[in-house]
Design an enzyme around this catalytic site. Sequence first.
Site, mmCIF file in Angstrom:
data_model
loop_
_atom_site.group_PDB
_atom_site.id
_atom_site.type_symbol
_atom_site.label_atom_id
_atom_site.label_comp_id
_atom_site.label_asym_id
_atom_site.label_seq_id
_atom_site.Cartn_x
_atom_site.Cartn_y
_atom_site.Cartn_z
ATOM 1 N N HIS A 55 21.618 18.430 8.728
ATOM 2 C CA HIS A 55 22.203 17.766 9.891
ATOM 3 C C HIS A 55 22.179 16.243 9.750
ATOM 4 O O HIS A 55 22.766 15.540 10.578
ATOM 5 C CB HIS A 55 21.451 18.146 11.161
ATOM 6 N N HIS A 62 19.790 32.841 7.168
ATOM 7 C CA HIS A 62 20.482 31.605 7.521
ATOM 8 C C HIS A 62 20.691 30.792 6.252
ATOM 9 O O HIS A 62 19.821 30.736 5.381
ATOM 10 C CB HIS A 62 19.635 30.826 8.529
ATOM 11 N N GLU A 93 17.499 32.654 13.259
ATOM 12 C CA GLU A 93 17.497 31.394 12.510
ATOM 13 C C GLU A 93 16.286 30.535 12.847
ATOM 14 O O GLU A 93 15.695 29.907 11.970
ATOM 15 C CB GLU A 93 18.794 30.633 12.807
#
Length: 394
Positions: A22, A318, A268
Amino acid sequence: MSIPTIKHVRAYVVRGGGADYHDQGDSHWIDDHICTPMSKYPEYCQSRQSFGINVLGSLVIEIEDSEGHVGLGVTTAGEIGAYIVEKHFARFLEGARVTDIEKLWDQMFNASLFYGRKGVVINTLSGVDLALWDLLGKVREEPVHVMLGGAVRDELQFYATGARPDLAKDMGFIGGKMPLQWGPAHGDEGLKKNIEKLAEMRSRVGDDFWLMFDCWMSLNVEYATRLAHAAQEYGLKWIEEALPPDDYWGYAKLRQQVPSTMMVTTGEHEATRWGFRMLMEMDCCDLIQPDVGWCGGVTELLKISALADAHGKLVVPHGSSVYSYHFVATRHNSPFAEFLMMAPQADKVVPMFNPLLLDEPVPVNGRLKISELDKPGFGVRLNPECKLHRPYTH
């Protein structure tokens, strides 16, 4: 046979992509108007970075043995994780045999129970565990998938997560999972926009391509149920992580209420065999999605997978690149894998942990030959151009 011992443990922090995927620059789809638990606050609705999704950064762990082999593990834990590795976990690791992975996992987990159990501590433990498996593979000159019992298929097939499922279809993926954009705070109008987006994508990809919604912990049971039934017309394959991860009761109720043709998936942000035991014993979902860098590493993922197999649940980790590919290759109840589209516009295939790792394999036409994983350990190297910072020593 003489078994090497662990000589040095080092923990680094790096910013800008990598395990903390991210941590991207401007104009990246992964930070652009995705529904989150913070979306009810207008000032934190547009960007996930605005509320700190990238605050930790990547943790890089190196474990060196007495013969000079170095194992590499990466995860999302940043400087907090570096402190835990250097100031706490190192005492168990240094001096231990490289084969003592199960014992070391147990020692790190139990020694950190009083402040750990989930979250950043288990992320950190996971990164150490990945480094230990990588190290053992280099000592034995074997890929991790061989040490896990060997591959059960010749290639992996992938679905893609990103903002453009239509482009993912053109690239050969079996499905496309797109981020949900509007949640309960946006009312009926937001729900309508979500369905309009799904309808648009269905018109682009046709009837035979999987489409899924990634809800990233942002909904409640009532909204998720309405969303699922409204999406049924457009063949939504599953609704993912609709609720906060600790709401096992909500997941159990949601699974009872969604259309019978639709799967409920989650995991996740779950951790350890005990968290996943709750999901399965309460029949919360059809498919679990542990992240090998967050759930407890390969050592714990093996236990989670066995538990899932006994409950008749699929395990599709994930997205965590090679760290999950080696596992998926060896498990019959992991029939496909996730690939995170880390190109800013989700319009091309790039390595997920770019720029942190080198030699990271990527799917070609939505497939990856197992032979691409036939290197010692996990088969990846640190990029020497990345600026590593070692904030603590021991």
